[in-house]
Design a protein around this motif. Sequence first.
Motif, mmCIF file in Angstrom:
data_model
loop_
_atom_site.group_PDB
_atom_site.id
_atom_site.type_symbol
_atom_site.label_atom_id
_atom_site.label_comp_id
_atom_site.label_asym_id
_atom_site.label_seq_id
_atom_site.Cartn_x
_atom_site.Cartn_y
_atom_site.Cartn_z
ATOM 1 N N ASN A 99 27.485 2.886 -68.601
ATOM 2 C CA ASN A 99 27.779 1.581 -69.193
ATOM 3 C C ASN A 99 27.525 0.409 -68.244
ATOM 4 O O ASN A 99 27.898 -0.717 -68.546
ATOM 5 C CB ASN A 99 29.228 1.534 -69.692
ATOM 6 N N SER A 100 26.890 0.661 -67.106
ATOM 7 C CA SER A 100 26.622 -0.429 -66.173
ATOM 8 C C SER A 100 25.390 -0.104 -65.344
ATOM 9 O O SER A 100 24.870 1.007 -65.396
ATOM 10 C CB SER A 100 27.827 -0.674 -65.257
ATOM 11 N N LEU A 129 30.815 -0.108 -58.935
ATOM 12 C CA LEU A 129 31.563 -0.624 -60.075
ATOM 13 C C LEU A 129 32.557 0.432 -60.513
ATOM 14 O O LEU A 129 32.221 1.362 -61.211
ATOM 15 C CB LEU A 129 30.598 -0.972 -61.211
ATOM 16 N N THR A 156 28.555 -4.564 -67.879
ATOM 17 C CA THR A 156 29.346 -3.425 -68.357
ATOM 18 C C THR A 156 29.713 -3.613 -69.826
ATOM 19 O O THR A 156 30.599 -2.939 -70.325
ATOM 20 C CB THR A 156 30.629 -3.250 -67.534
ATOM 21 N N THR A 166 34.581 8.822 -61.714
ATOM 22 C CA THR A 166 34.561 7.563 -62.448
ATOM 23 C C THR A 166 33.257 6.810 -62.199
ATOM 24 O O THR A 166 32.690 6.200 -63.104
ATOM 25 C CB THR A 166 35.756 6.693 -62.046
ATOM 26 N N ALA A 167 32.762 6.866 -60.955
ATOM 27 C CA ALA A 167 31.488 6.218 -60.631
ATOM 28 C C ALA A 167 30.343 6.838 -61.418
ATOM 29 O O ALA A 167 29.394 6.140 -61.800
ATOM 30 C CB ALA A 167 31.210 6.324 -59.131
ATOM 31 N N THR A 200 37.532 2.277 -68.485
ATOM 32 C CA THR A 200 37.027 0.930 -68.620
ATOM 33 C C THR A 200 36.786 0.385 -67.233
ATOM 34 O O THR A 200 37.433 0.769 -66.266
ATOM 35 C CB THR A 200 38.025 0.019 -69.361
ATOM 36 N N GLU A 201 35.817 -0.521 -67.144
ATOM 37 C CA GLU A 201 35.349 -0.959 -65.836
ATOM 38 C C GLU A 201 36.322 -1.936 -65.193
ATOM 39 O O GLU A 201 36.897 -2.782 -65.842
ATOM 40 C CB GLU A 201 33.955 -1.603 -66.028
ATOM 41 N N TYR A 258 30.683 8.207 -64.489
ATOM 42 C CA TYR A 258 30.833 7.654 -65.840
ATOM 43 C C TYR A 258 30.280 6.228 -65.914
ATOM 44 O O TYR A 258 29.687 5.825 -66.914
ATOM 45 C CB TYR A 258 32.307 7.632 -66.243
ATOM 46 N N ASN A 259 30.503 5.468 -64.862
ATOM 47 C CA ASN A 259 30.072 4.064 -64.845
ATOM 48 C C ASN A 259 28.584 3.891 -65.065
ATOM 49 O O ASN A 259 28.133 2.840 -65.527
ATOM 50 C CB ASN A 259 30.441 3.422 -63.501
ATOM 51 N N THR A 260 27.799 4.895 -64.701
ATOM 52 C CA THR A 260 26.343 4.751 -64.832
ATOM 53 C C THR A 260 25.905 4.745 -66.292
ATOM 54 O O THR A 260 24.765 4.366 -66.580
ATOM 55 C CB THR A 260 25.612 5.870 -64.081
ATOM 56 N N MET A 281 35.932 2.012 -62.334
ATOM 57 C CA MET A 281 36.886 1.879 -63.409
ATOM 58 C C MET A 281 38.228 2.367 -62.878
ATOM 59 O O MET A 281 38.290 3.013 -61.850
ATOM 60 C CB MET A 281 36.439 2.708 -64.612
#
Length: 517
Positions: A56-57, A17, A298, A49-50, A25-26, A52-54, A19
């Motif tokens: 919010n997702s 996922l 997300t 970015t991956a 933002t995703e 950071y994604n963890t 961003m």
Amino acid sequence: MKRISLYIKLPFAATILLMSCNKLTENPSGVIVASQFYKTSSDAVTAVTAAYNTLNSDPAGDFPMYGRQLNLLTDNNSDNQNFSPSNTNPDVRALGTATYVSANSRIQKNWQQHYYGISKANVAIDNIANIPVGQFSDTTLKPRLIREAKFIRGLLYFNLVRLFGGVPLVLHDATTTGVNDLVHASRASKDEVYAQIITDLTDATNLPATYSAANTGRATSGAAHALLAKVYVARKDWPNALKELQKVLNAGTFPGATGTYNYGLFSNYKDAFQKATKNGVEHIFSAQFATGLGAANTTQYLSSSFTSFNTGVFPIDCISDSSVVKIFEDADTRKGVSFYTTVYNSSTGANVVFNNAYTPYLNKFVDYSLTPLAPQNPSGVNFPVIRYADILLLYAEVLNEINGGPTADAYTAINLVRTRAYAGVPHDVTPGLNQSDFRDTLFLERRKEFVQEGQRWFDLVRRGVNTQTGQPYLVDALKVIAAKKAGIEAKDTLYPIPLVEIQTNPNLKQNPGWEGN
């Protein structure tokens, strides 16, 4: 449910996922093959970015870490919140009554999500280092991205060590080392974990102080200093905590303060929880959420208390405990921001009053930018991991501990938070308190300030044992609502290591009191 060991072994086997390379933002964009990675600056940005994604997702489509999962351990299992009577998940209900066991799926999910995030940070740290510097048009970008990943890793280990105690220290990407440390590693000591957290965050203090608008939401040097301060407070290392706090507090506001970040309090408390004021003056670091991006997991699910204008008992997730509402004076604006019993329905022009046995409901993350206000599970409101109000209250706490009682500056710091809470009208703490009474006042203020923000369980645990009762503060606090938290015991100051992890890794030892549970 996938196991964390699979996440680490196969970090690129599933859709990542992603961003956008700048804005946090995703924006799902498909499958990235391992051989395509780690050759260019764009690859480096994507790797971070991956990580950071963890926050919010979730790769399996479950609720996000900062969008719900962590809340179940830090709020639902505190004296601030309960499971809803309509919640049919037995593991959520067990957390709400402190009757959970090591096989609890929500405890396991928190462990998995944190180590998944750590694995993504390790991927970035290990592989960005090997990208030739000539691939970066900006020579500061390569070290910056590595430090951002270290900030995320430090944050996640800080959560883990407070939740579980000593945990395995996994510091490298299994795809580059060929070894999956989480499958065979023993638990590091708490001191070892904290030492690594401090090392990571100290390096992250070299991050930029600010970013361009396109990079809003990334970790900054101010966020690293602020998180380090929280780490030192958790360790009761008051002198180092003071040093870090002084680096965050605006220069000239307090003796020794050298901060140049221009943080401050919103004049209106509710602005800390609005989409229109995201990443504002008070937000030192936030998990970024947004709606309408094509992936439900997300988005923020802490708004799930509002699902309709039905005034009866309707399906909701977690609700406030009735006891916490009673500690607020009516003039305290935090009461109306934290809870609601009435919602304006712009479609009908009427105020809808919820008056049932399970109100008030939790309000902070309801997305009031929706016009007309619509029933919601997902919300685009960010989760504030660290706010400036936290820094002020920590500063007051540290001064009280260092000096054997509250100083004038300790009173000033806590009263700034209280004055904002009372809409700018001074509402000062009683002067002349001794160290113990000021400490009690400070923790009560933290409870009021941070309802539903993942602080309460951590605060109760770090207070340790109440010398007057001989019980941990966590036990004393939850026993007050014994009918709902009847299972609370001293062992609950740490969560059990998830059963599936112990079954997978014979070198993992269970926390005291949880053996056989």
